[in-house]
Design a protein around this motif. Structure first.
Motif, PDB file in Angstrom:
ATOM      1  N   GLY A 194       0.789  -1.185  -0.087  1.00  0.00           N
ATOM      2  CA  GLY A 194      -0.041   0.092  -0.048  1.00  0.00           C
ATOM      3  C   GLY A 194       0.831   1.327   0.099  1.00  0.00           C
ATOM      4  O   GLY A 194       0.146   2.348   0.030  1.00  0.00           O
ATOM      5  N   GLU A 195       2.260   1.036  -0.056  1.00  0.00           N
ATOM      6  CA  GLU A 195       2.969   2.147  -0.186  1.00  0.00           C
ATOM      7  C   GLU A 195       3.032   3.006  -1.445  1.00  0.00           C
ATOM      8  O   GLU A 195       3.141   2.306  -2.419  1.00  0.00           O
ATOM      9  CB  GLU A 195       4.348   1.898   0.328  1.00  0.00           C
ATOM     10  N   ARG A 196       2.777   4.419  -1.461  1.00  0.00           N
ATOM     11  CA  ARG A 196       2.860   5.074  -2.530  1.00  0.00           C
ATOM     12  C   ARG A 196       4.329   5.252  -3.268  1.00  0.00           C
ATOM     13  O   ARG A 196       5.203   5.839  -2.581  1.00  0.00           O
ATOM     14  CB  ARG A 196       2.285   6.514  -2.253  1.00  0.00           C
ATOM     15  N   PRO A 197       4.395   4.976  -4.273  1.00  0.00           N
ATOM     16  CA  PRO A 197       5.822   5.078  -5.119  1.00  0.00           C
ATOM     17  C   PRO A 197       6.096   6.514  -5.278  1.00  0.00           C
ATOM     18  O   PRO A 197       5.334   7.130  -5.626  1.00  0.00           O
ATOM     19  CB  PRO A 197       5.740   4.019  -6.341  1.00  0.00           C
ATOM     20  N   ASP A 198       7.446   6.730  -5.065  1.00  0.00           N
ATOM     21  CA  ASP A 198       7.752   8.373  -5.422  1.00  0.00           C
ATOM     22  C   ASP A 198       7.814   8.578  -6.740  1.00  0.00           C
ATOM     23  O   ASP A 198       7.888   9.621  -7.480  1.00  0.00           O
ATOM     24  CB  ASP A 198       9.079   8.702  -4.664  1.00  0.00           C
ATOM     25  N   PHE A 199       8.176   7.655  -7.694  1.00  0.00           N
ATOM     26  CA  PHE A 199       7.840   7.407  -9.418  1.00  0.00           C
ATOM     27  C   PHE A 199       6.914   6.787  -9.742  1.00  0.00           C
ATOM     28  O   PHE A 199       6.795   5.784  -9.398  1.00  0.00           O
ATOM     29  CB  PHE A 199       9.293   7.250  -9.684  1.00  0.00           C
ATOM     30  N   ARG A 200       6.229   7.415 -10.657  1.00  0.00           N
ATOM     31  CA  ARG A 200       5.135   6.912 -11.364  1.00  0.00           C
ATOM     32  C   ARG A 200       5.062   7.043 -12.816  1.00  0.00           C
ATOM     33  O   ARG A 200       5.228   8.199 -13.313  1.00  0.00           O
ATOM     34  CB  ARG A 200       3.663   7.017 -10.719  1.00  0.00           C
ATOM     35  N   TYR A 201       4.781   6.049 -13.659  1.00  0.00           N
ATOM     36  CA  TYR A 201       5.009   6.348 -14.860  1.00  0.00           C
ATOM     37  C   TYR A 201       3.725   5.625 -15.634  1.00  0.00           C
ATOM     38  O   TYR A 201       3.715   4.514 -15.964  1.00  0.00           O
ATOM     39  CB  TYR A 201       6.393   5.949 -15.677  1.00  0.00           C
ATOM     40  N   LEU A 202       2.742   6.552 -16.436  1.00  0.00           N
ATOM     41  CA  LEU A 202       1.722   5.939 -17.324  1.00  0.00           C
ATOM     42  C   LEU A 202       1.922   5.981 -18.642  1.00  0.00           C
ATOM     43  O   LEU A 202       2.592   7.124 -19.091  1.00  0.00           O
ATOM     44  CB  LEU A 202       0.422   6.940 -16.782  1.00  0.00           C
ATOM     45  N   VAL A 203       1.650   4.774 -19.134  1.00  0.00           N
ATOM     46  CA  VAL A 203       2.142   4.913 -20.628  1.00  0.00           C
ATOM     47  C   VAL A 203       0.903   4.334 -21.447  1.00  0.00           C
ATOM     48  O   VAL A 203       0.371   2.941 -20.961  1.00  0.00           O
ATOM     49  CB  VAL A 203       3.402   4.087 -21.064  1.00  0.00           C
ATOM     50  N   MET A 204       0.594   4.588 -22.395  1.00  0.00           N
ATOM     51  CA  MET A 204      -0.469   4.128 -23.427  1.00  0.00           C
ATOM     52  C   MET A 204      -0.091   2.970 -24.359  1.00  0.00           C
ATOM     53  O   MET A 204       0.986   2.942 -24.881  1.00  0.00           O
ATOM     54  CB  MET A 204      -1.096   5.228 -24.241  1.00  0.00           C
ATOM     55  N   PRO A 205      -0.965   2.003 -24.195  1.00  0.00           N
ATOM     56  CA  PRO A 205      -0.392   0.792 -25.286  1.00  0.00           C
ATOM     57  C   PRO A 205      -0.813   0.990 -26.630  1.00  0.00           C
ATOM     58  O   PRO A 205      -1.566   1.831 -26.738  1.00  0.00           O
ATOM     59  CB  PRO A 205      -1.331  -0.414 -24.607  1.00  0.00           C
ATOM     60  N   LEU A 206      -0.161   0.187 -27.275  1.00  0.00           N
ATOM     61  CA  LEU A 206      -0.377   0.347 -28.734  1.00  0.00           C
ATOM     62  C   LEU A 206      -1.306  -0.873 -29.294  1.00  0.00           C
ATOM     63  O   LEU A 206      -1.280  -1.825 -28.660  1.00  0.00           O
ATOM     64  CB  LEU A 206       0.715   0.515 -29.743  1.00  0.00           C
ATOM     65  N   ARG A 207      -2.239  -0.576 -30.255  1.00  0.00           N
ATOM     66  CA  ARG A 207      -3.084  -1.606 -30.662  1.00  0.00           C
ATOM     67  C   ARG A 207      -2.476  -2.435 -31.803  1.00  0.00           C
ATOM     68  O   ARG A 207      -1.712  -1.919 -32.719  1.00  0.00           O
ATOM     69  CB  ARG A 207      -4.581  -0.926 -31.347  1.00  0.00           C
TER      70      ARG A 207
END
Length: 377
Positions: free
Chosen positions: A362-375
């Motif tokens: 449950g610990e919040r990470p200090d680095f987050r990276y959201l990336v869109m997938p490709l179809r």
């Protein structure tokens, strides 16, 4: 003006200041770098300015005569980078600056000092942060900025100052990188934000080493330099105008519920992606097939070159096939500082989130990276 300086310290200060000089200055005088030594001082101050970004550096020198001079900054930087390992002497005679280093001598024409604009004042210090941590945070989010100048908001890094926390965020519409870090604010209840040009922040971040970096935001209790932010570290200082644009509300873009998660060693996954991507052109994704104990990477199809590689992975959820732009994925993985990366999935067509593996549930990470997938078909 006349002084002697250590070659390496002089070259470092000149090279750093020259990074702020415009490649195509609006007026010729903005291609200049100003060198100043005040009376009874033993410090040389160097500065560059293009009405948007200013850079200043200081270096200790042996002064024989105080004064000021303006010379071509990029030419001076190119010269000092190639000087032999001897002390440097510079003296001004009329409209020329004479630079000597060992048996090497250069003569530079000076530019009209009276035409050079005054540099903007440094805003009041808002707080300070560990320089190495701040530099790492900048490196983690910088790849996610856009180079498309038609959308200024995407070309900057958004800094949110909230209490003793700084949030750095960047996006180019296809991925969002967010880094959270601690800092020491001058005002404990600070709540402010700034959209900083990515190029300027990146240049300054590369110059950071140990110690602390002072951050000065004009929007906080200071009318001088409105719409400006400044950074100062180890005798180097830069100011830049902020991007006048609203940043996206990015927190709501990050999913909170996931259907599957994979834990994979960062170094192994990075190497595998790089190898498999050798057969993928810029428009071709790398495909990932996750099962309970491994992930299979594939690229290429049909009569094209093809690559397949399997890698051990801890996976929770139903088997999943998903595809990514390989460079976008690598940018996220290289931002992870833990040994293993955690990849969290909602669905093959929904954004995935890359983080380090949290040390506690449950610990919040200090680095987050959201990336869109490709179809993929």
């Amino acid at each position: 003006m006349r002084f002697r300086a250590d070659r390496d310290a002089f070259a470092d200060a000149i090279t750093w200041t020259a990074r702020a000089l415009p490649a195509r200055p609006a007026v010729p005088v903005l291609a200049g770098m100003r060198l100043d030594i005040a009376d009874a001082a033993d410090t040389l101050h160097l500065s560059g300015f293009d009405y948007e970004v200013s850079a200043r550096a200081s270096v200790d020198v042996q002064v024989e005569e105080a004064g000021s001079v303006l010379v071509s900054g990029r030419l001076l930087a190119e010269i000092v980078r190639n000087l032999p390992p001897h002390p440097v002497e510079l003296r001004v005679e009329g409209s020329r600056a004479l630079l000597t280093c060992g048996s090497t001598r250069f003569t530079l024409l000076t530019l009209p000092l009276e035409d050079y604009p005054s540099l903007p004042p440094m805003p009041r210090t808002t707080g300070s942060a560990p320089a190495d941590v701040f530099a790492t945070a900048v490196r983690q989010v910088l790849p996610s900025t856009s180079r498309d100048d038609t959308l200024p908001m995407l070309t900057g890094v958004h800094l949110t100052f909230r209490g003793d926390t700084i949030l750095l965020a960047a996006t180019d519409r296809y991925r969002i990188a967010v880094r959270e870090m601690w800092w020491k604010p001058e005002q404990a209840d600070i709540d402010a934000s700034a959209l900083v040009p990515a190029r300027t922040l990146g240049e300054f971040g590369r110059a950071l080493a140990g110690g602390n970096v002072d951050i000065a935001l004009s929007a906080v209790g200071d009318s001088a330099g409105e719409g400006m932010i400044g950074f100062e570290h180890a005798g180097k200082r830069t100011t830049t105008r902020l991007i006048d644009s609203d940043f996206i509300k990015y927190e709501s873009r990050f999913p909170t519920d996931f259907a599957a998660r994979a834990e994979v060693p960062v170094a192994s996954l990075v190497d595998s992606v790089k190898r498999v991507a050798l057969v993928a052109d810029r428009s071709t994704p790398v495909r990932f097939s996750f099962s309970s104990s491994e992930v299979v990477l594939e690229a290429g199809s049909g009569e094209d070159a093809q690559a397949v590689e399997a890698l051990d992975a801890k996976f929770e959820g139903e088997p999943m096939r998903i595809a990514f732009n390989p460079q976008y994925l690598l940018d996220g993985l290289t931002g992870v500082q833990s040994e293993n990366a955690l990849l969290s999935f909602v669905a093959p067509t929904k954004p995935a989130v890359i983080t380090g593996v949290p040390s506690a549930e449950g610990e919040r990470p200090d680095f987050r990276y959201l990336v869109m997938p490709l179809r993929v078909s």
